[in-house]
Design a protein around this motif. Structure first.
Motif, PDB file in Angstrom:
ATOM      1  N   UNK A  34       0.856  -1.179   0.000  1.00 32.83           N
ATOM      2  CA  UNK A  34       0.000   0.000   0.000  1.00 32.83           C
ATOM      3  C   UNK A  34       0.893   1.230   0.000  1.00 32.83           C
ATOM      4  N   UNK A  35       0.578   2.161  -0.899  1.00 31.64           N
ATOM      5  CA  UNK A  35       1.348   3.400  -0.996  1.00 31.64           C
ATOM      6  C   UNK A  35       0.375   4.562  -0.791  1.00 31.64           C
ATOM      7  N   UNK A  36       0.645   5.358   0.241  1.00 32.90           N
ATOM      8  CA  UNK A  36      -0.164   6.549   0.484  1.00 32.90           C
ATOM      9  C   UNK A  36       0.295   7.656  -0.445  1.00 32.90           C
ATOM     10  N   UNK A  37      -0.659   8.231  -1.193  1.00 30.84           N
ATOM     11  CA  UNK A  37      -0.313   9.269  -2.161  1.00 30.84           C
ATOM     12  C   UNK A  37      -0.943  10.616  -1.821  1.00 30.84           C
ATOM     13  N   UNK A  38      -1.450  10.759  -0.624  1.00 34.65           N
ATOM     14  CA  UNK A  38      -2.116  11.998  -0.211  1.00 34.65           C
ATOM     15  C   UNK A  38      -1.169  13.190  -0.328  1.00 34.65           C
ATOM     16  N   UNK A  39      -1.650  14.233  -0.991  1.00 35.20           N
ATOM     17  CA  UNK A  39      -0.907  15.481  -1.091  1.00 35.20           C
ATOM     18  C   UNK A  39       0.360  15.413  -1.915  1.00 35.20           C
ATOM     19  N   UNK A  40       0.550  14.355  -2.689  1.00 38.92           N
ATOM     20  CA  UNK A  40       1.776  14.204  -3.461  1.00 38.92           C
ATOM     21  C   UNK A  40       1.592  14.635  -4.914  1.00 38.92           C
ATOM     22  N   UNK A  41       2.691  15.082  -5.502  1.00 38.66           N
ATOM     23  CA  UNK A  41       2.712  15.303  -6.942  1.00 38.66           C
ATOM     24  C   UNK A  41       2.808  13.936  -7.614  1.00 38.66           C
ATOM     25  N   UNK A  42       2.627  13.901  -8.924  1.00 39.36           N
ATOM     26  CA  UNK A  42       2.774  12.650  -9.659  1.00 39.36           C
ATOM     27  C   UNK A  42       4.164  12.059  -9.466  1.00 39.36           C
ATOM     28  N   UNK A  43       5.172  12.896  -9.552  1.00 39.38           N
ATOM     29  CA  UNK A  43       6.548  12.429  -9.406  1.00 39.38           C
ATOM     30  C   UNK A  43       6.788  11.873  -8.011  1.00 39.38           C
ATOM     31  N   UNK A  44       6.248  12.515  -6.993  1.00 39.18           N
ATOM     32  CA  UNK A  44       6.395  12.013  -5.624  1.00 39.18           C
ATOM     33  C   UNK A  44       5.691  10.668  -5.459  1.00 39.18           C
ATOM     34  N   UNK A  45       4.537  10.522  -6.104  1.00 38.98           N
ATOM     35  CA  UNK A  45       3.821   9.250  -6.032  1.00 38.98           C
ATOM     36  C   UNK A  45       4.610   8.135  -6.714  1.00 38.98           C
ATOM     37  N   UNK A  46       5.184   8.433  -7.875  1.00 39.86           N
ATOM     38  CA  UNK A  46       6.012   7.438  -8.565  1.00 39.86           C
ATOM     39  C   UNK A  46       7.181   7.036  -7.671  1.00 39.86           C
ATOM     40  N   UNK A  47       7.852   7.996  -7.077  1.00 41.58           N
ATOM     41  CA  UNK A  47       8.977   7.701  -6.185  1.00 41.58           C
ATOM     42  C   UNK A  47       8.533   6.867  -4.993  1.00 41.58           C
ATOM     43  N   UNK A  48       7.360   7.152  -4.452  1.00 39.98           N
ATOM     44  CA  UNK A  48       6.834   6.383  -3.317  1.00 39.98           C
ATOM     45  C   UNK A  48       6.565   4.938  -3.722  1.00 39.98           C
ATOM     46  N   UNK A  49       6.036   4.723  -4.919  1.00 40.62           N
ATOM     47  CA  UNK A  49       5.799   3.357  -5.404  1.00 40.62           C
ATOM     48  C   UNK A  49       7.135   2.639  -5.583  1.00 40.62           C
ATOM     49  N   UNK A  50       8.097   3.307  -6.175  1.00 37.78           N
ATOM     50  CA  UNK A  50       9.417   2.696  -6.369  1.00 37.78           C
ATOM     51  C   UNK A  50      10.037   2.300  -5.034  1.00 37.78           C
ATOM     52  N   UNK A  51       9.946   3.184  -4.039  1.00 44.11           N
ATOM     53  CA  UNK A  51      10.478   2.865  -2.709  1.00 44.11           C
ATOM     54  C   UNK A  51       9.757   1.656  -2.113  1.00 44.11           C
ATOM     55  N   UNK A  52       8.437   1.621  -2.246  1.00 46.44           N
ATOM     56  CA  UNK A  52       7.659   0.498  -1.699  1.00 46.44           C
ATOM     57  C   UNK A  52       8.046  -0.819  -2.355  1.00 46.44           C
ATOM     58  N   UNK A  53       8.402  -0.751  -3.630  1.00 49.44           N
ATOM     59  CA  UNK A  53       8.821  -1.947  -4.363  1.00 49.44           C
ATOM     60  C   UNK A  53      10.273  -2.330  -4.068  1.00 49.44           C
ATOM     61  N   UNK A  54      10.960  -1.480  -3.297  1.00 46.67           N
ATOM     62  CA  UNK A  54      12.356  -1.755  -2.983  1.00 46.67           C
ATOM     63  C   UNK A  54      13.286  -1.430  -4.117  1.00 46.67           C
ATOM     64  N   UNK A  55      12.899  -0.439  -4.893  1.00 36.99           N
ATOM     65  CA  UNK A  55      13.656  -0.095  -6.096  1.00 36.99           C
ATOM     66  C   UNK A  55      13.924   1.391  -6.104  1.00 36.99           C
ATOM     67  N   UNK A  56      15.153   1.759  -6.431  1.00 39.65           N
ATOM     68  CA  UNK A  56      15.395   3.170  -6.703  1.00 39.65           C
ATOM     69  C   UNK A  56      15.265   3.355  -8.208  1.00 39.65           C
ATOM     70  N   UNK A  57      15.482   4.526  -8.667  1.00 40.37           N
ATOM     71  CA  UNK A  57      15.224   4.810 -10.079  1.00 40.37           C
ATOM     72  C   UNK A  57      16.383   4.407 -10.987  1.00 40.37           C
ATOM     73  N   UNK A  58      17.408   3.750 -10.442  1.00 38.51           N
ATOM     74  CA  UNK A  58      18.550   3.401 -11.287  1.00 38.51           C
ATOM     75  C   UNK A  58      18.880   1.914 -11.285  1.00 38.51           C
ATOM     76  N   UNK A  59      18.178   1.125 -10.505  1.00 33.51           N
ATOM     77  CA  UNK A  59      18.533  -0.292 -10.425  1.00 33.51           C
ATOM     78  C   UNK A  59      17.367  -1.200 -10.800  1.00 33.51           C
ATOM     79  N   UNK A  60      17.659  -2.481 -10.986  1.00 31.50           N
ATOM     80  CA  UNK A  60      16.616  -3.414 -11.371  1.00 31.50           C
ATOM     81  C   UNK A  60      15.652  -3.696 -10.221  1.00 31.50           C
ATOM     82  N   UNK A  61      14.440  -4.080 -10.567  1.00 31.19           N
ATOM     83  CA  UNK A  61      13.479  -4.496  -9.561  1.00 31.19           C
ATOM     84  C   UNK A  61      13.926  -5.803  -8.924  1.00 31.19           C
ATOM     85  N   UNK A  62      13.688  -5.939  -7.614  1.00 32.39           N
ATOM     86  CA  UNK A  62      14.002  -7.228  -6.993  1.00 32.39           C
ATOM     87  C   UNK A  62      13.056  -8.296  -7.529  1.00 32.39           C
ATOM     88  N   UNK A  63      13.541  -9.521  -7.578  1.00 31.59           N
ATOM     89  CA  UNK A  63      12.716 -10.636  -8.051  1.00 31.59           C
ATOM     90  C   UNK A  63      11.671 -10.949  -6.993  1.00 31.59           C
TER      91      UNK A  63
END
Length: 174
Positions: free
Chosen positions: A144-173
């Protein structure tokens, strides 16, 4: 599977966040609402008006169950969680992420509720819909990713963090 599936209320940003997330990850993007429209040859609101909510929900579940893809961000319709077979298929396809947005923000974002193709029973309010759907989203989501009060970019970053991924590396299996 290696897909990312976004669920949540209409207006939560599933499609817009989904497109940006797909671009960030180098994934394809699929909107199940568009799959329904292509399969049925009509807009969502036209389907609801012509066939009713139950037939619409069955068409939505059929469309979700027909999806087969890899390395794709999938944005679902808000009512995709109504049918068990659709939820099971989404979970087979990948990690399900619930984009949680408070009711007041959903209400602010939805100015076209009567024409947007939202599966609502006669007399049902947006607050009723929110109360009904919230446990369905929570029950099917891996994250679950809370997106309250976030910009689109902040929401994308929050999803990436929740998935354990930064914006430069592969997704964990999964």
């Amino acid at each position: 599977m290696d897909n990312i599936i976004l669920v949540g209320m209409p207006g939560a940003g599933k499609s817009t966040v989904g497109v940006l997330l797909a671009k960030t990850l180098g994934y394809a993007f699929l909107d199940t609402d568009l799959v329904i429209q292509a399969r049925e040859g009509a807009l969502l609101q036209q389907l609801l008006d012509a066939r009713g909510q139950e037939a619409f929900l069955e068409a939505e579940a059929d469309a979700v169950c027909a999806v087969s893809c890899r390395c794709t961000v999938i944005a679902t319709g808000g009512s995709a969680v109504y049918r068990t077979r659709a939820v099971e298929r989404l979970r087979e396809l990948g990690r399900v992420v619930y984009l949680r947005l408070p009711l007041d923000e959903v209400e602010r974002r939805l100015n076209n509720i009567g024409s947007r193709g939202i599966a609502m029973a006669p007399g049902q309010t947006l607050a009723d819909l929110y109360a009904y759907r919230t446990p369905l989203y929570e029950g099917c989501a891996d994250l679950t990713v809370d997106t309250a009060g976030q910009t689109l970019e902040e929401s994308v970053s929050a999803v990436l963090r929740a998935l354990g991924k930064d914006e430069t590396g592969p997704l964990p299996t999964p």
